[in-house]
Scaffold this motif. Structure first.
Motif, PDB file in Angstrom:
ATOM      1  N   ALA A 161       0.826  -1.208   0.000  1.00  0.00           N
ATOM      2  CA  ALA A 161       0.000   0.000   0.000  1.00  0.00           C
ATOM      3  C   ALA A 161       0.861   1.258   0.000  1.00  0.00           C
ATOM      4  CB  ALA A 161      -0.893  -0.005   1.237  1.00  0.00           C
ATOM      5  N   GLN A 162       2.127   1.116   0.339  1.00  0.00           N
ATOM      6  CA  GLN A 162       2.997   2.302   0.484  1.00  0.00           C
ATOM      7  C   GLN A 162       4.414   1.908   0.066  1.00  0.00           C
ATOM      8  OE1 GLN A 162       2.906   3.861   4.537  1.00  0.00           O
ATOM      9  NE2 GLN A 162       4.947   4.724   4.315  1.00  0.00           N
ATOM     10  N   VAL A 163       4.975   2.669  -0.864  1.00  0.00           N
ATOM     11  CA  VAL A 163       6.358   2.394  -1.285  1.00  0.00           C
ATOM     12  C   VAL A 163       7.173   3.668  -1.092  1.00  0.00           C
ATOM     13  CG1 VAL A 163       7.872   1.571  -3.132  1.00  0.00           C
ATOM     14  CG2 VAL A 163       5.524   0.748  -3.007  1.00  0.00           C
ATOM     15  N   LEU A 243      14.466   0.596  -1.372  1.00  0.00           N
ATOM     16  CA  LEU A 243      13.019   0.801  -1.233  1.00  0.00           C
ATOM     17  C   LEU A 243      12.513   0.159   0.050  1.00  0.00           C
ATOM     18  CD1 LEU A 243      11.667  -0.022  -4.818  1.00  0.00           C
ATOM     19  CD2 LEU A 243      12.109   2.230  -3.826  1.00  0.00           C
ATOM     20  N   THR A 244      11.502   0.775   0.653  1.00  0.00           N
ATOM     21  CA  THR A 244      10.770   0.104   1.730  1.00  0.00           C
ATOM     22  C   THR A 244       9.306   0.026   1.278  1.00  0.00           C
ATOM     23  OG1 THR A 244      10.272   2.148   2.931  1.00  0.00           O
ATOM     24  CG2 THR A 244      12.265   0.983   3.593  1.00  0.00           C
ATOM     25  N   ARG A 245       8.671  -1.109   1.585  1.00  0.00           N
ATOM     26  CA  ARG A 245       7.278  -1.317   1.161  1.00  0.00           C
ATOM     27  C   ARG A 245       6.449  -1.748   2.354  1.00  0.00           C
ATOM     28  NH1 ARG A 245      10.183  -3.465  -3.350  1.00  0.00           N
ATOM     29  NH2 ARG A 245       9.367  -2.712  -5.331  1.00  0.00           N
ATOM     30  N   CYS A 246       5.299  -1.104   2.548  1.00  0.00           N
ATOM     31  CA  CYS A 246       4.384  -1.522   3.616  1.00  0.00           C
ATOM     32  C   CYS A 246       3.215  -2.267   2.987  1.00  0.00           C
ATOM     33  CB  CYS A 246       3.838  -0.320   4.367  1.00  0.00           C
ATOM     34  SG  CYS A 246       5.108   0.552   5.275  1.00  0.00           S
ATOM     35  N   PRO A 270       4.751   2.161   9.120  1.00  0.00           N
ATOM     36  CA  PRO A 270       4.573   3.092   7.998  1.00  0.00           C
ATOM     37  C   PRO A 270       5.084   4.509   8.231  1.00  0.00           C
ATOM     38  CG  PRO A 270       2.566   1.825   8.384  1.00  0.00           C
ATOM     39  CD  PRO A 270       3.470   1.558   9.548  1.00  0.00           C
ATOM     40  N   TRP A 271       5.016   5.012   9.466  1.00  0.00           N
ATOM     41  CA  TRP A 271       5.442   6.405   9.680  1.00  0.00           C
ATOM     42  C   TRP A 271       6.974   6.512   9.748  1.00  0.00           C
ATOM     43  CZ3 TRP A 271       5.756   9.255  14.919  1.00  0.00           C
ATOM     44  CH2 TRP A 271       6.227  10.555  14.704  1.00  0.00           C
ATOM     45  N   THR A 272       7.584   5.796  10.681  1.00  0.00           N
ATOM     46  CA  THR A 272       9.043   5.900  10.849  1.00  0.00           C
ATOM     47  C   THR A 272       9.801   5.023   9.852  1.00  0.00           C
ATOM     48  OG1 THR A 272       9.030   4.097  12.435  1.00  0.00           O
ATOM     49  CG2 THR A 272       8.798   6.323  13.333  1.00  0.00           C
ATOM     50  N   ARG A 273       9.128   4.035   9.284  1.00  0.00           N
ATOM     51  CA  ARG A 273       9.718   2.997   8.416  1.00  0.00           C
ATOM     52  C   ARG A 273      10.717   2.160   9.203  1.00  0.00           C
ATOM     53  NH1 ARG A 273       8.073   8.157   6.524  1.00  0.00           N
ATOM     54  NH2 ARG A 273       7.760   8.120   4.272  1.00  0.00           N
ATOM     55  N   GLU A 274      10.499   2.076  10.517  1.00  0.00           N
ATOM     56  CA  GLU A 274      11.306   1.189  11.369  1.00  0.00           C
ATOM     57  C   GLU A 274      10.950  -0.246  10.982  1.00  0.00           C
ATOM     58  OE1 GLU A 274      12.129  -1.569  14.329  1.00  0.00           O
ATOM     59  OE2 GLU A 274      10.071  -0.925  14.101  1.00  0.00           O
ATOM     60  N   GLY A 314       0.418   3.288  12.827  1.00  0.00           N
ATOM     61  CA  GLY A 314       1.489   4.023  12.149  1.00  0.00           C
ATOM     62  C   GLY A 314       0.980   4.711  10.891  1.00  0.00           C
ATOM     63  N   ARG A 315       0.059   4.026  10.193  1.00  0.00           N
ATOM     64  CA  ARG A 315      -0.518   4.617   8.970  1.00  0.00           C
ATOM     65  C   ARG A 315      -1.337   5.851   9.305  1.00  0.00           C
ATOM     66  NH1 ARG A 315      -1.084  -0.326   6.676  1.00  0.00           N
ATOM     67  NH2 ARG A 315      -3.101  -0.651   7.638  1.00  0.00           N
ATOM     68  N   GLN A 316      -2.077   5.775  10.405  1.00  0.00           N
ATOM     69  CA  GLN A 316      -2.882   6.936  10.825  1.00  0.00           C
ATOM     70  C   GLN A 316      -1.966   8.116  11.145  1.00  0.00           C
ATOM     71  OE1 GLN A 316      -5.303   4.618  13.847  1.00  0.00           O
ATOM     72  NE2 GLN A 316      -6.643   6.351  13.433  1.00  0.00           N
ATOM     73  N   LEU A 317      -0.878   7.827  11.853  1.00  0.00           N
ATOM     74  CA  LEU A 317       0.062   8.904  12.207  1.00  0.00           C
ATOM     75  C   LEU A 317       0.698   9.499  10.950  1.00  0.00           C
ATOM     76  CD1 LEU A 317       1.786   7.345  15.334  1.00  0.00           C
ATOM     77  CD2 LEU A 317       0.370   9.383  15.297  1.00  0.00           C
ATOM     78  N   LEU A 318       1.046   8.627  10.000  1.00  0.00           N
ATOM     79  CA  LEU A 318       1.666   9.127   8.766  1.00  0.00           C
ATOM     80  C   LEU A 318       0.710  10.045   8.006  1.00  0.00           C
ATOM     81  CD1 LEU A 318       4.082   9.083   6.764  1.00  0.00           C
ATOM     82  CD2 LEU A 318       2.960   7.167   5.628  1.00  0.00           C
ATOM     83  N   ASP A 319      -0.581   9.688   8.001  1.00  0.00           N
ATOM     84  CA  ASP A 319      -1.575  10.519   7.297  1.00  0.00           C
ATOM     85  C   ASP A 319      -1.560  11.943   7.834  1.00  0.00           C
ATOM     86  OD1 ASP A 319      -2.410   8.572   5.645  1.00  0.00           O
ATOM     87  OD2 ASP A 319      -4.219   8.049   6.779  1.00  0.00           O
ATOM     88  N   VAL A 320      -1.488  12.080   9.159  1.00  0.00           N
ATOM     89  CA  VAL A 320      -1.478  13.418   9.767  1.00  0.00           C
ATOM     90  C   VAL A 320      -0.113  14.072   9.543  1.00  0.00           C
ATOM     91  CG1 VAL A 320      -1.766  14.722  11.915  1.00  0.00           C
ATOM     92  CG2 VAL A 320      -3.171  12.706  11.482  1.00  0.00           C
ATOM     93  N   PHE A 321       0.947  13.291   9.711  1.00  0.00           N
ATOM     94  CA  PHE A 321       2.306  13.827   9.562  1.00  0.00           C
ATOM     95  C   PHE A 321       2.541  14.390   8.150  1.00  0.00           C
ATOM     96  CE2 PHE A 321       6.797  12.916   8.364  1.00  0.00           C
ATOM     97  CZ  PHE A 321       7.401  13.870   9.168  1.00  0.00           C
TER      98      PHE A 321
END
Ligand SMILES: Cc1cc2nc3c(=O)[nH]c(=O)nc-3n(C[C@H](O)[C@H](O)[C@H](O)COP(=O)(O)OP(=O)(O)OC[C@H]3O[C@@H](n4cnc5c(N)ncnc54)[C@H](O)[C@@H]3O)c2cc1C
Length: 368
Positions: A161-163, A243-246, A270-274, A314-321
């Protein structure tokens, strides 16, 4: 059992299965110790998962963080106890390889897997890996841990869903006192991007990460970041990108007798890509599930129970970030924001648990 890929996910799976008595082989295309593009920042959850496998070869313990927003509005916070441990992936992954050998795993290096296949999901079925020289390795269960963009995810039909793309330089700066025990995080102008400086004793890892679509702009961000830090002009030890992929929520975690772990499954925050904590934890879960009657069902249930909720938060946080990076910057300045950051670094709090608190949920709703 066969494992494709000898990174944290694959080696954690192999150690777990071998300790439980399974005859296990790891097929790794490279040769340890090998370079891997990665910040090497270990949060508490990673350290907890790794502690059952190895003694972590930490280069530096971090107890302070400096934050900047677009290079400005700088502030530094220090914590009474260590927040992160910094590792060099050559050393970290090699320690895992040694743990696998100690557990009785056969680790085959320079074994490039071209394709994998599976006959079905029944207990009499098998999975196989075809190596570049045509040799076929067959096993009761195969764990695909060949990282982002590997052959096993394609065979299983993983959906992402996220690259993002991460760019890094390793700069030779021997024990700079101003970076002792301190990291820097810069919230970037490109939506969802940020940069970091991670000290490793004899070097500084300087990197940026953001949406793959921002490719050339991310390159410019890294160049400008390095210059701003006064680190330009140093010949990098390594200069690389990855690349990182979620995963998408409905992405399969296995098919037939194949399980996917770590980056291959798109399991990362998804947010930090940890991703190291997700690689180790999913590897351990896959190693355990491989010994059950129905590995795909057992593994899917275990991942859904633990890791999936963290990724959703993490996805929710990324949306706001993406929309409001300044909000995160301001929040970290507050005592409560810094305490939450420190707790997350130390592994005492996960994003999904943080978002269970009503004020955090309300704040997120307000800015989504
Ligand atoms: C720039 C950047 C910075 C990052 N920083 C951090 C950080 O600071 N902290 C953190 O927790 N995470 C970080 N991550 C994420 C982290 O690096 C990954 O999530 C983690 O490496 C995933 O581990 P893995 O075992 O799933 O895959 P990998 O570490 O990628 O291991 C996969 C292995 O499979 C092997 N392989 C691949 N294809 C084949 C094949 N066909 N046959 C045989 N072997 C094969 C590879 O050689 C490799 O050894 C970062 C990522 C990037 C891109």
């Amino acid at each position: 059992m066969a494992v494709v890929g000898g990174g944290p996910a694959g080696l954690a799976a192999a150690v777990t299965a071998a300790r439980a008595g399974a005859r296990t082989v790891v097929l790794e295309r490279g040769q340890h110790p090998r370079y891997k593009t990665c910040g090497g920042g270990l949060i508490g959850i990673s350290r907890g998962a790794a502690a059952d496998l190895i003694s972590v070869p930490s280069r530096q313990s971090v107890d302070a963080a400096t934050f900047t927003l677009y290079g400005g509005r700088e502030f530094t916070r220090r914590h009474a106890e260590p927040l992160l441990q910094m590792v060099v992936r050559d050393e970290f992954d090699d320690a895992l390889r040694k743990a696998a050998l100690d557990a009785g795993v056969t680790v085959r290096e320079q074994a490039l897997v071209r394709s994998v296949d599976t006959s079905g999901g029944g207990s009499g079925d098998t999975a196989s890996a075809r190596l570049v020289d045509g040799e076929v390795v067959t096993a009761r269960v195969l764990i695909g841990a060949d990282g982002s963009g590997g052959v096993t995810a394609k065979r299983v039909g993983a959906k992402f869903a996220q690259v993002d793309v991460g760019l890094e330089v390793e700069l030779p700066v021997a024990d700079p006192p101003e970076w002792a025990g301190r990291i820097l995080i810069d919230w970037g102008r490109l939506p969802g991007s940020y940069g970091w400086v991670f000290p490793k004793g004899d070097r500084l890892t300087v990197g940026v990460i953001g949406d793959r679509a921002s490719g050339p702009a991310l390159k410019a961000y890294l160049a400008e970041f390095v210059t701003r830090l006064g680190l330009d002009g140093l010949e990098p030890l390594h200069d690389s990108g990855h690349l990182t992929r979620c995963r998408a929520d409905d992405s399969p975690l296995g098919a037939g007798r194949i399980l996917l772990a770590g980056d291959a499954a798109g399991l990362l925050e998804p947010w930090t890509r940890e991703g190291i904590s997700f690689a180790l934890r999913s590897g351990i879960l896959a190693g355990r599930a491989a010994l059950t009657v129905d590995p795909v069902t057992a593994y899917t249930a275990a991942v859904s129970e633990g890791l999936a909720a963290e990724m959703a938060a993490g996805r929710q946080l990324l949306d706001v970030f993406r929309k409001r990076p300044a909000l995160f910057h301001r929040a970290l300045r507050t005592p409560i924001g810094w305490r939450a950051f420190a707790s997350m670094c130390q592994g005492r709090l996960t994003f999904d648990r943080a978002l269970r608190h009503a004020p955090a949920r309300a704040a997120l709703r307000l800015f989504t």
